[in-house]
Design a protein around this motif. Structure first.
Motif, PDB file in Angstrom:
ATOM      1  N   THR A 175       0.808  -1.220   0.000  1.00 23.83           N
ATOM      2  CA  THR A 175       0.000   0.000   0.000  1.00 23.83           C
ATOM      3  C   THR A 175       0.839   1.267   0.000  1.00 23.83           C
ATOM      4  OG1 THR A 175      -0.164  -0.062   2.421  1.00 23.83           O
ATOM      5  CG2 THR A 175      -1.933  -1.127   1.166  1.00 23.83           C
ATOM      6  N   THR A 176       2.120   1.180   0.343  1.00 22.54           N
ATOM      7  CA  THR A 176       2.979   2.363   0.363  1.00 22.54           C
ATOM      8  C   THR A 176       4.362   2.031  -0.169  1.00 22.54           C
ATOM      9  OG1 THR A 176       3.855   1.949   2.588  1.00 22.54           O
ATOM     10  CG2 THR A 176       1.806   3.233   2.425  1.00 22.54           C
ATOM     11  N   ALA A 177       5.035   3.059  -0.658  1.00 23.43           N
ATOM     12  CA  ALA A 177       6.411   2.890  -1.095  1.00 23.43           C
ATOM     13  C   ALA A 177       7.322   2.587   0.090  1.00 23.43           C
ATOM     14  CB  ALA A 177       6.892   4.155  -1.814  1.00 23.43           C
ATOM     15  N   GLN A 178       6.994   3.115   1.260  1.00 18.15           N
ATOM     16  CA  GLN A 178       7.803   2.829   2.444  1.00 18.15           C
ATOM     17  C   GLN A 178       7.777   1.343   2.764  1.00 18.15           C
ATOM     18  OE1 GLN A 178       6.787   5.057   5.961  1.00 18.15           O
ATOM     19  NE2 GLN A 178       8.515   4.241   7.121  1.00 18.15           N
ATOM     20  N   ALA A 179       6.624   0.706   2.629  1.00 19.54           N
ATOM     21  CA  ALA A 179       6.529  -0.730   2.893  1.00 19.54           C
ATOM     22  C   ALA A 179       7.403  -1.521   1.924  1.00 19.54           C
ATOM     23  CB  ALA A 179       5.077  -1.181   2.786  1.00 19.54           C
ATOM     24  N   ILE A 180       7.478  -1.074   0.687  1.00 20.15           N
ATOM     25  CA  ILE A 180       8.345  -1.731  -0.300  1.00 20.15           C
ATOM     26  C   ILE A 180       9.803  -1.534   0.090  1.00 20.15           C
ATOM     27  CG2 ILE A 180       9.111  -1.638  -2.704  1.00 20.15           C
ATOM     28  CD1 ILE A 180       6.171  -0.873  -3.398  1.00 20.15           C
ATOM     29  N   SER A 181      10.145  -0.327   0.483  1.00 19.11           N
ATOM     30  CA  SER A 181      11.510  -0.027   0.909  1.00 19.11           C
ATOM     31  C   SER A 181      11.918  -0.877   2.104  1.00 19.11           C
ATOM     32  CB  SER A 181      11.619   1.463   1.262  1.00 19.11           C
ATOM     33  OG  SER A 181      12.837   1.772   1.889  1.00 19.11           O
ATOM     34  N   ASN A 182      10.963  -1.198   2.956  1.00 17.56           N
ATOM     35  CA  ASN A 182      11.264  -1.952   4.178  1.00 17.56           C
ATOM     36  C   ASN A 182      11.472  -3.445   3.944  1.00 17.56           C
ATOM     37  OD1 ASN A 182      11.017   0.417   5.645  1.00 17.56           O
ATOM     38  ND2 ASN A 182       8.924   0.004   6.306  1.00 17.56           N
ATOM     39  N   VAL A 183      11.162  -3.945   2.755  1.00 15.48           N
ATOM     40  CA  VAL A 183      11.256  -5.381   2.487  1.00 15.48           C
ATOM     41  C   VAL A 183      12.717  -5.832   2.524  1.00 15.48           C
ATOM     42  CG1 VAL A 183      10.957  -7.145   0.687  1.00 15.48           C
ATOM     43  CG2 VAL A 183       9.117  -5.516   1.184  1.00 15.48           C
ATOM     44  N   THR A 184      12.974  -6.955   3.167  1.00 13.39           N
ATOM     45  CA  THR A 184      14.318  -7.527   3.226  1.00 13.39           C
ATOM     46  C   THR A 184      14.822  -7.808   1.817  1.00 13.39           C
ATOM     47  OG1 THR A 184      13.849  -8.554   5.366  1.00 13.39           O
ATOM     48  CG2 THR A 184      15.700  -9.439   4.105  1.00 13.39           C
ATOM     49  N   GLY A 185      16.051  -7.358   1.549  1.00 12.84           N
ATOM     50  CA  GLY A 185      16.632  -7.565   0.230  1.00 12.84           C
ATOM     51  C   GLY A 185      16.476  -6.376  -0.695  1.00 12.84           C
ATOM     52  N   ILE A 186      15.732  -5.356  -0.261  1.00 13.92           N
ATOM     53  CA  ILE A 186      15.566  -4.128  -1.046  1.00 13.92           C
ATOM     54  C   ILE A 186      16.390  -3.029  -0.390  1.00 13.92           C
ATOM     55  CG2 ILE A 186      13.944  -2.393  -1.888  1.00 13.92           C
ATOM     56  CD1 ILE A 186      13.701  -5.167  -3.200  1.00 13.92           C
ATOM     57  N   GLY A 187      17.320  -2.475  -1.146  1.00 10.13           N
ATOM     58  CA  GLY A 187      18.186  -1.416  -0.652  1.00 10.13           C
ATOM     59  C   GLY A 187      18.263  -0.275  -1.635  1.00 10.13           C
ATOM     60  N   ASP A 188      19.291   0.547  -1.513  1.00  9.46           N
ATOM     61  CA  ASP A 188      19.401   1.748  -2.339  1.00  9.46           C
ATOM     62  C   ASP A 188      19.368   1.436  -3.828  1.00  9.46           C
ATOM     63  OD1 ASP A 188      19.722   2.892   0.130  1.00  9.46           O
ATOM     64  OD2 ASP A 188      21.483   4.070  -0.406  1.00  9.46           O
ATOM     65  N   VAL A 189      20.174   0.467  -4.266  1.00  7.53           N
ATOM     66  CA  VAL A 189      20.265   0.162  -5.695  1.00  7.53           C
ATOM     67  C   VAL A 189      18.957  -0.421  -6.212  1.00  7.53           C
ATOM     68  CG1 VAL A 189      21.433  -1.248  -7.433  1.00  7.53           C
ATOM     69  CG2 VAL A 189      22.768  -0.120  -5.638  1.00  7.53           C
ATOM     70  N   SER A 190      18.402  -1.388  -5.494  1.00  3.95           N
ATOM     71  CA  SER A 190      17.190  -2.051  -5.963  1.00  3.95           C
ATOM     72  C   SER A 190      15.975  -1.129  -5.910  1.00  3.95           C
ATOM     73  CB  SER A 190      16.938  -3.342  -5.180  1.00  3.95           C
ATOM     74  OG  SER A 190      16.992  -3.116  -3.799  1.00  3.95           O
ATOM     75  N   PHE A 191      15.865  -0.303  -4.883  1.00 11.51           N
ATOM     76  CA  PHE A 191      14.727   0.612  -4.796  1.00 11.51           C
ATOM     77  C   PHE A 191      14.786   1.629  -5.937  1.00 11.51           C
ATOM     78  CE2 PHE A 191      12.248   4.197  -3.072  1.00 11.51           C
ATOM     79  CZ  PHE A 191      11.080   3.532  -2.732  1.00 11.51           C
ATOM     80  N   ARG A 192      15.995   2.081  -6.240  1.00 13.27           N
ATOM     81  CA  ARG A 192      16.144   3.019  -7.355  1.00 13.27           C
ATOM     82  C   ARG A 192      15.787   2.339  -8.674  1.00 13.27           C
ATOM     83  NH1 ARG A 192      20.537   7.614  -7.404  1.00 13.27           N
ATOM     84  NH2 ARG A 192      20.265   8.525  -9.475  1.00 13.27           N
ATOM     85  N   SER A 193      16.172   1.075  -8.835  1.00 14.88           N
ATOM     86  CA  SER A 193      15.831   0.348 -10.058  1.00 14.88           C
ATOM     87  C   SER A 193      14.318   0.227 -10.206  1.00 14.88           C
ATOM     88  CB  SER A 193      16.471  -1.041 -10.036  1.00 14.88           C
ATOM     89  OG  SER A 193      17.886  -0.955 -10.074  1.00 14.88           O
TER      90      SER A 193
END
Length: 343
Positions: A172-190
């Motif tokens: 429901t939010t971009a923050q929740a996606i950012s909080n997922v294990t395995g998602i960091g700066d490079v992957s979130f930007r991708s």
């Protein structure tokens, strides 16, 4: 639209706002109040959305006393010392200062918001990106709907993160996606880039797909699709291929011919232009949409290499479909073209 977004941001810097703001809920995304706050999509690979540039302005102009109210004194001192030699231009630039990390960036965001430097059109900073409300909505929509194969292509070096996203969605939010294990700066930007950078090309694809078929021939373009399903789908009369290139041995469809050379920008563009011309899209699609879409395609494909497959099939002996699939080998930017005719 971009100038309007910047103007709204400038107004918000003087209007001020109190307290931390949260990312809008999915229910609020369609409300009249949210539409008034909605910001343009970020269309370039930057780490600060134009609606969030007040964060950089805050770091560059706030007094030591103001910075010290939101940050440890030694961090505030380091920021003031650094900006005396060169003003900050990006979040990466700010993060290069000693003792500035993710926690300090969020504190800087808090200060920028509390002092009115950013308003509601800037959701905030996640994994090194400052995103707008439209960016956040696009990110959530993409992650919730993107096919398995495409998500793994977008995140080739974060397969665990991709798998976790698939298992945990819908978000429901971009923050929740950012909080997922395995998602960091490079992957979130991708993910952000996959969600926002190809909008002009997507508009071109939508315009082409809206051209009515005359019953004897037609065409379509796709930006987001499951390439594995497209290549391996059952077709009654296979007429050619597939000829594939750049795929892992385990991903090559049974019976495919292997081409040694990857596709390049010229081949991808030619396939798109031929598809447009096939249904007279060069005249039926407005010049502004066509030119913007092709310019966007050129920008995203220049110097890139693509894996994919090219094949033909028929639904019956009196028809033919010609399909080309291209997927960037590094960032997963994907293009699907199809033309067909029937007697």
């Amino acid at each position: 639209m971009r100038r309007l977004g910047s103007a709204l941001l400038a107004v918000s810097m003087f209007a001020g706002c109190g307290g931390l703001e949260t990312e809008p809920s999915p229910e609020s995304l369609t409300s009249p109040s949210f539409e008034a706050q909605q910001a343009p999509i970020t269309t370039t690979n930057v780490d600060v959305a134009p609606e969030c540039t007040g964060i950089i302005t805050f770091v560059n102009t706030a007094s030591f006393q103001t910075l010290d109210a939101y940050l440890p004194s030694n961090v505030a001192t380091n920021l003031v010392s650094r900006r005396s030699t060169a003003l900050f231009t990006s979040l990466a630039d700010v993060s290069s200062v000693n003792l500035v990390g993710e926690t300090r960036l969020k504190q800087i965001e808090q200060g920028a918001r509390a002092t009115g430097a950013i308003g509601s059109s800037c959701v905030g900073i996640f994994d090194g990106l400052a995103i707008s409300t439209s960016d956040a909505a696009a990110i959530v929509s993409l992650v919730n709907t993107i096919p398995d194969s495409e998500l793994h292509d977008v995140l080739p070096d974060a397969w665990n993160g991709a798998a976790n996203l698939l298992n945990l969605r819908p978000f429901t939010t971009a923050q929740a996606i950012s909080n997922v294990t395995g998602i960091g700066d490079v992957s979130f930007r991708s993910i952000r880039n996959a969600a926002t950078l190809s909008r002009p090309f997507e508009a071109l694809a939508s315009a082409l797909n809206a051209i009515p078929s005359n019953g004897s021939h037609g065409a379509q373009l796709k930006r987001h699709f499951d390439w594995w399903d497209e290549v391996t789908a059952y077709h009654g009369y296979s007429q050619g291929g597939p000829t594939c290139f750049g795929l892992e041995p385990s991903s090559v469809p049974s019976g495919a011919a292997i081409r040694p050379n990857l596709a390049n920008a010229a081949e991808v563009r030619a396939a798109v232009v031929n598809t447009i011309n096939y249904v007279n899209g060069n005249t039926l699609i407005s010049a502004s949409v066509r030119n913007a879409g092709l310019a966007n395609l050129d920008a995203l494909s220049a110097g890139r290499s693509f894996k994919g497959c090219i094949f033909s099939y028929s639904d019956d002996p009196w028809s033919r479909h010609n399909v080309s699939i291209f997927v960037d080998t590094v960032n997963g930017f994907s293009v699907f073209t199809e033309t067909w005719w029937a007697e």
